[in-house]
Design an enzyme around this catalytic site. Structure first.
Site, PDB file in Angstrom:
ATOM      1  N   TYR A  46      14.408 -15.859  -6.556  1.00 25.21           N
ATOM      2  CA  TYR A  46      14.400 -15.163  -7.484  1.00 25.21           C
ATOM      3  C   TYR A  46      13.389 -15.953  -8.644  1.00 25.21           C
ATOM      4  O   TYR A  46      13.449 -16.671  -8.700  1.00 25.21           O
ATOM      5  CB  TYR A  46      15.855 -15.188  -8.645  1.00 25.21           C
ATOM      6  CG  TYR A  46      16.033 -13.651  -8.749  1.00 25.21           C
ATOM      7  CD1 TYR A  46      15.236 -12.616 -10.067  1.00 25.21           C
ATOM      8  CD2 TYR A  46      17.403 -12.884  -8.540  1.00 25.21           C
ATOM      9  CE1 TYR A  46      15.675 -11.431 -10.319  1.00 25.21           C
ATOM     10  CE2 TYR A  46      17.503 -11.480  -8.722  1.00 25.21           C
ATOM     11  CZ  TYR A  46      16.598 -10.712  -9.272  1.00 25.21           C
ATOM     12  OH  TYR A  46      17.115  -9.773  -9.456  1.00 25.21           O
ATOM     13  N   GLU A  48      12.012 -14.397 -11.683  1.00 29.50           N
ATOM     14  CA  GLU A  48      11.741 -14.111 -12.734  1.00 29.50           C
ATOM     15  C   GLU A  48      10.762 -14.940 -13.675  1.00 29.50           C
ATOM     16  O   GLU A  48      11.101 -16.586 -14.642  1.00 29.50           O
ATOM     17  CB  GLU A  48      12.861 -13.901 -13.793  1.00 29.50           C
ATOM     18  CG  GLU A  48      13.250 -12.004 -14.031  1.00 29.50           C
ATOM     19  CD  GLU A  48      14.166 -11.862 -14.434  1.00 29.50           C
ATOM     20  OE1 GLU A  48      14.522 -10.686 -14.614  1.00 29.50           O
ATOM     21  OE2 GLU A  48      14.923 -12.620 -15.469  1.00 29.50           O
ATOM     22  N   ASP A 196      -9.234   2.438 -10.773  1.00 31.76           N
ATOM     23  CA  ASP A 196      -8.064   2.419 -10.361  1.00 31.76           C
ATOM     24  C   ASP A 196      -8.802   2.159  -8.811  1.00 31.76           C
ATOM     25  O   ASP A 196      -9.155   3.915  -7.985  1.00 31.76           O
ATOM     26  CB  ASP A 196      -6.990   3.489 -10.051  1.00 31.76           C
ATOM     27  CG  ASP A 196      -6.203   3.821  -9.127  1.00 31.76           C
ATOM     28  OD1 ASP A 196      -5.876   2.506  -8.161  1.00 31.76           O
ATOM     29  OD2 ASP A 196      -4.988   4.271  -8.692  1.00 31.76           O
ATOM     30  N   THR A 222      -3.909  -0.708  -5.160  1.00 36.81           N
ATOM     31  CA  THR A 222      -2.587  -0.708  -4.194  1.00 36.81           C
ATOM     32  C   THR A 222      -3.538  -1.839  -3.247  1.00 36.81           C
ATOM     33  O   THR A 222      -4.457  -2.143  -3.297  1.00 36.81           O
ATOM     34  CB  THR A 222      -2.532   0.308  -3.277  1.00 36.81           C
ATOM     35  OG1 THR A 222      -3.305   1.112  -2.772  1.00 36.81           O
ATOM     36  CG2 THR A 222      -1.314   1.525  -4.290  1.00 36.81           C
ATOM     37  N   LYS A 225      -3.367  -0.410   1.606  1.00 33.21           N
ATOM     38  CA  LYS A 225      -4.361   1.577   2.136  1.00 33.21           C
ATOM     39  C   LYS A 225      -5.696   0.389   2.298  1.00 33.21           C
ATOM     40  O   LYS A 225      -5.016   0.080   3.832  1.00 33.21           O
ATOM     41  CB  LYS A 225      -4.341   2.253   0.454  1.00 33.21           C
ATOM     42  CG  LYS A 225      -3.689   2.643  -0.049  1.00 33.21           C
ATOM     43  CD  LYS A 225      -3.745   3.946  -1.007  1.00 33.21           C
ATOM     44  CE  LYS A 225      -2.347   4.481  -1.415  1.00 33.21           C
ATOM     45  NZ  LYS A 225      -2.469   4.959  -2.964  1.00 33.21           N
ATOM     46  N   ARG A 231       2.951  -3.285   0.902  1.00 37.16           N
ATOM     47  CA  ARG A 231       2.523  -2.117   0.098  1.00 37.16           C
ATOM     48  C   ARG A 231       2.835  -3.154  -1.555  1.00 37.16           C
ATOM     49  O   ARG A 231       3.961  -4.027  -1.375  1.00 37.16           O
ATOM     50  CB  ARG A 231       4.143  -1.711   0.061  1.00 37.16           C
ATOM     51  CG  ARG A 231       3.908  -0.751   0.951  1.00 37.16           C
ATOM     52  CD  ARG A 231       5.206   0.196   1.892  1.00 37.16           C
ATOM     53  NE  ARG A 231       4.183   1.358   0.630  1.00 37.16           N
ATOM     54  CZ  ARG A 231       3.371   2.368   1.423  1.00 37.16           C
ATOM     55  NH1 ARG A 231       3.742   2.138   3.067  1.00 37.16           N
ATOM     56  NH2 ARG A 231       3.249   3.346   1.176  1.00 37.16           N
TER      57      ARG A 231
HETATM   58  C1  PLP Z   1      -2.268   5.390  -3.226  1.00 32.88           C
HETATM   59  C2  PLP Z   1      -2.415   5.439  -5.327  1.00 32.88           C
HETATM   60  C3  PLP Z   1      -1.829   5.401  -5.787  1.00 32.88           C
HETATM   61  C4  PLP Z   1      -0.093   4.732  -5.910  1.00 32.88           C
HETATM   62  O1  PLP Z   1       0.462   3.477  -5.379  1.00 32.88           O
HETATM   63  P1  PLP Z   1       2.152   3.697  -4.538  1.00 32.88           P
HETATM   64  O2  PLP Z   1       1.887   2.013  -4.268  1.00 32.88           O
HETATM   65  O3  PLP Z   1       2.131   4.863  -3.469  1.00 32.88           O
HETATM   66  O4  PLP Z   1       2.489   3.852  -5.885  1.00 32.88           O
HETATM   67  C5  PLP Z   1      -2.267   5.238  -7.475  1.00 32.88           C
HETATM   68  N1  PLP Z   1      -3.125   5.062  -7.851  1.00 32.88           N
HETATM   69  C6  PLP Z   1      -4.060   5.819  -6.361  1.00 32.88           C
HETATM   70  C7  PLP Z   1      -5.134   6.266  -6.861  1.00 32.88           C
HETATM   71  C8  PLP Z   1      -3.729   5.913  -5.234  1.00 32.88           C
HETATM   72  O5  PLP Z   1      -4.263   6.573  -3.922  1.00 32.88           O
END
Ligand code: PLP
Length: 391
Positions: A46, A48, A196, A222, A225, A231
């Site tokens: 932990y 925090e 994003d 993220t 991907k 993740r």
């Molecule tokens: C995949 C994605 C997210 C969310 O990601 P999670 O890890 O599934 O919560 C947010 N924004 C975009 C553009 C994404 O492609």
């Protein structure tokens, strides 16, 4: 493992992952090192707070791990420590985006984001997401003819609506994004520009898509991907007198979360280091070459692609209008799954069908490129897809 039930399920999933052609645009295969960090004893700790202020003791090593992850994140995207801050504690992409709004937008304020049906993400203010319940979404889409962004139209909406924040970066958009245009739009209405880059982070890191950093105030992503990590979510913010970074840190903790997942942060650090290697640049370029080949082959066979093709790792096939056998996105996805090809069903812009059974399917090449697939393999995959869907 002593727990045979779970062990067997993990093994079964490993076998499944190895046996299919994985064209899920949002997935990838991580390295052994990433898995080792994720499965390490760091999960026991932990810590925090942040390295400057923790609420637990015994956190010296935790500080070092978090600091290293932050250093690598800045280095990968060529950012100076005096100009950009990065929060590495968000548990995934959705909580990362939520933290940005929580920190920077008053409740009820306006989030201008792409509509889900045009390729936006739920967390860009869609009404079924908390981001559309606490804030108001001002949606924008793509042009009906070109199915690409029309920056003039987006600017007109922005000037009229004066959103607090504009979100650029999408979940199902196959074309290059002009970040400078979005900067201009944000400046025309005084909004914060948040990019994003979840889907294309690995492409930007590998120099295969323009970097949003010269233009954005905030960049979220993220890490699992195209970036090929565990993740998790990262939130980058420009350091200036608006104190965006401080507000975001507070929104992540204590606003939304308790203790950081140190095993996850260590695994992100591993992935970021891997993405700095020369091989990763080659990987990112190959991902795009593969996507372009797959798109070109499918087009030759008569499949209609949204926007006519792709500049990145993903493509959308409008299956419903490409054939006369009345196939839908759901039917296409199920048929392909039966034959060992994994995709996801997806709405297309101006879809007349529903998200549960939309007109399209989305295909991506990030995962199969990690497994060494090249253009010649894409030609074969396109042939298989065509055969399966025309049956
Ligand atoms: C995949 C994605 C997210 C969310 O990601 P999670 O890890 O599934 O919560 C947010 N924004 C975009 C553009 C994404 O492609």
């Amino acid at each position: 493992m002593k727990d045979k039930q779970i062990e067997n399920l993990i093994k079964a999933e490993e076998k499944r992952q190895k046996s299919v052609v994985n064209l899920t645009a949002s997935e990838n295969y991580v390295s052994k090192d990433v898995l080792m960090a994720l499965g390490s004893i760091l999960t026991n700790k932990y810590a925090e707070g942040y390295s400057v202020q923790r609420y637990y003791y015994g956190t010296d090593i935790s500080d070092q791990i978090e600091n290293l992850c932050q250093e690598r994140a800045l280095k990968l995207f060529k950012l100076k420590k005096a100009e950009w801050a990065v929060n590495v504690q968000a548990l995934s992409g959705s909580p990362a985006n939520l933290a940005v709004y929580l920190g920077l937008v008053e409740k009820g304020g306006k989030i201008m984001g792409m509509a889900l049906s045009s390729g936006g993400h739920l967390t860009h203010g869609h009404k079924v997401s908390v981001t559309g319940k606490f804030w108001q979404q001002i949606p924008y889409g793509v042009d009906k003819e070109t199915e690409e962004l029309d920056y003039e139209v987006i600017k007109r909406i922005a000037v009229k609506e004066k959103p607090d924040i504009i979100v650029a970066g999408f979940t199902a958009y196959p074309r290059k994004i002009d970040w400078a245009k979005f900067r201009e739009i944000a400046d025309s209405c005084g909004a914060i520009l948040m990019v994003d880059m979840s889907h294309i982070a690995g492409l930007a890191a590998g120099g295969a898509h323009p970097s949003p950093f010269p233009f954005a105030d905030i960049v979220t992503t993220t890490t699992h991907k195209t970036l090929r990590g565990p993740r998790a979510g990262l939130i980058f913010s420009r350091i200036d007198n608006r104190e965006l970074n401080k507000k975001i840190d507070k929104a992540v903790f204590p606003g939304l979360q308790g203790g950081p997942h140190l095993n996850q942060i260590a695994a992100v650090a591993v992935a970021l280091d891997e993405a700095m290697k020369p091989e990763f640049k080659i990987y990112a370029k190959q991902v795009i070459k593969n996507a372009k080949t797959l798109a070109g082959e499918l087009k030759k066979k008569g499949w209609r692609l949204v926007s006519g093709g792709t500049d990145n790792h993903l493509l959308l096939i409008d299956v419903a209008s490409s054939t006369d056998n009345k196939i839908t996105g759901k039917m296409a996805g199920e048929r392909l799954e039966k034959e060992g090809i994994i995709v996801n069903k997806n709405t297309i812009p101006f879809d007349t069908r529903t998200p549960v059974d939309p007109s399209g399917i989305r295909l991506g090449t990030a995962a199969e490129t990690t497994r060494g697939k090249k253009e010649k393999d894409m030609i074969k995959i396109a042939e298989r897809i065509d055969k399966i869907l025309r049956k």
